[in-house]
Design an enzyme around this catalytic site. Structure first.
Site, short mmCIF file in Angstrom:
data_model
loop_
_atom_site.label_atom_id
_atom_site.label_comp_id
_atom_site.label_asym_id
_atom_site.label_seq_id
_atom_site.Cartn_x
_atom_site.Cartn_y
_atom_site.Cartn_z
N LYS A 83 0.82 -1.20 0.00
CA LYS A 83 0.00 0.00 0.00
C LYS A 83 0.87 1.27 0.00
O LYS A 83 2.03 1.27 0.40
CB LYS A 83 -0.94 0.02 1.21
CG LYS A 83 -2.00 -1.08 1.19
CD LYS A 83 -3.05 -0.84 0.12
CE LYS A 83 -4.09 -1.94 0.04
NZ LYS A 83 -4.99 -1.97 1.19
N ARG A 87 -4.26 -10.46 3.85
CA ARG A 87 -4.38 -10.45 2.39
C ARG A 87 -3.08 -9.88 1.83
O ARG A 87 -2.72 -8.73 2.11
CB ARG A 87 -5.57 -9.58 1.96
CG ARG A 87 -5.85 -9.58 0.46
CD ARG A 87 -7.05 -8.70 0.14
NE ARG A 87 -7.40 -8.77 -1.27
CZ ARG A 87 -6.87 -8.00 -2.22
NH1 ARG A 87 -5.95 -7.10 -1.90
NH2 ARG A 87 -7.25 -8.12 -3.48
#
Length: 281
Positions: free
Chosen positions: A223, A262
């Site tokens: 991210k 995840r």
């Protein structure tokens, strides 16, 4: 949970697995590396992308003349991958990353057992009823606004309190629609409508989300806030240089009580999880 993005515009791999055979091969690699769930998605929800949907958030605006991926195109991308993965690895648990009820239904028919909805079951008004009928697992993720709105969202005074409150409200609504509590997993949605500074306290205080008494999923892999923390010489680390920072963030999430991670880098995450599990046990 290993990620397979069957999209041409994924922030993490830029279309590397758009073709069915490449996507299936990647899924099999992730399973061999230790993934217990494969999450297959056919629509990117990167910052700024236009998405369709309805319900609380309204429909896509069509800004800048861009078009969102159609439902049929999403189906054409993911269904062959899910079917082939289940054919080659019948015991594999497949999750479908979608916010469309029709796609969820078709994916479950093809072999998926979990629906991972970044909209928290809110964009498609049929999603909650569909999941209740399908009796499959559901990941309810928190997102502020829509990807095309993220840069203009008003600040949140306490992002953790906001996420907890809205996740509780959305989970209650889902259960009232007939989704069994034991089939739900909650995800605070790192990076989804949260600016760089808001993701760090969300990770630091991740354990507070256990107050909602649901299993928790964390997705920090590659991210932007990881890239910002790894910045050198005033430049954020590119996606290709976020692997070590990703593992560090995932380890923190595990130590804070995450049940599912995840990730794009399954082998590294699985090894980190083995050590973290020893510590927390």
């Amino acid at each position: 949970m290993g990620v397979v993005n069957v999209t041409p515009d994924s922030f993490s791999n830029g279309g590397k697995y758009l073709e069915r055979d490449a996507a299936v091969a990647q899924g099999l690699r992730l399973l061999a590396d230790g993934a217990e769930i494969i999450d297959v998605g056919g629509v990117s929800t990167r910052p700024g992308v236009l998405v369709e949907g309805s319900g609380e958030s309204g429909a896509g605006s069509g800004k800048s003349g861009k078009k969102s991926v159609s439902e049929q195109e999403e189906l054409d991308r993911i269904l062959p991958v899910i079917s082939e993965l289940k054919r080659k690895q019948p015991e594999a648990v497949i999750s479908v990353d979608t916010y469309r009820a029709n796609v969820a239904r078709a994916a479950v028919s093809a072999g998926a057992e979990v629906v991972n909805d970044v909209s928290g079951f809110r964009w498609d008004p049929q999603m909650k009823r569909t999941l209740a009928e399908l009796k499959c697992g559901g990941v309810l993720m928190h997102m502020r606004g829509r990807p095309e709105e993220w840069r203009s969202l008003p600040p949140a005074s306490d992002i953790v309190t906001l996420v907890k409150r809205e996740l509780r409200e959305w989970a209650d609504t889902a259960m009232l629609a007939g989704i069994k509590r034991e089939r739900l997993v909650l995800d605070p949605g790192f990076g989804f409508g949260k600016n760089f500074e808001q993701n760090y306290p969300l990770l630091k205080r991740f354990d507070e989300i256990h107050q909602l008494r649901f299993p928790l999923l964390a997705g920090v892999s590659r991210k932007s806030f990881i890239g910002r923390a790894l910045a050198r010489h005033g430049k954020d680390a590119p996606v290709t240089d976020r692997s070590f920072g990703t593992v560090a963030g995932e380890t923190v999430a595990i130590l804070k009580g995450a049940h599912i991670i995840r990730t794009h880098d399954v082998r590294a995450c699985a090894d980190a999880a083995l050590i973290a599990d020893v510590v927390v046990s």
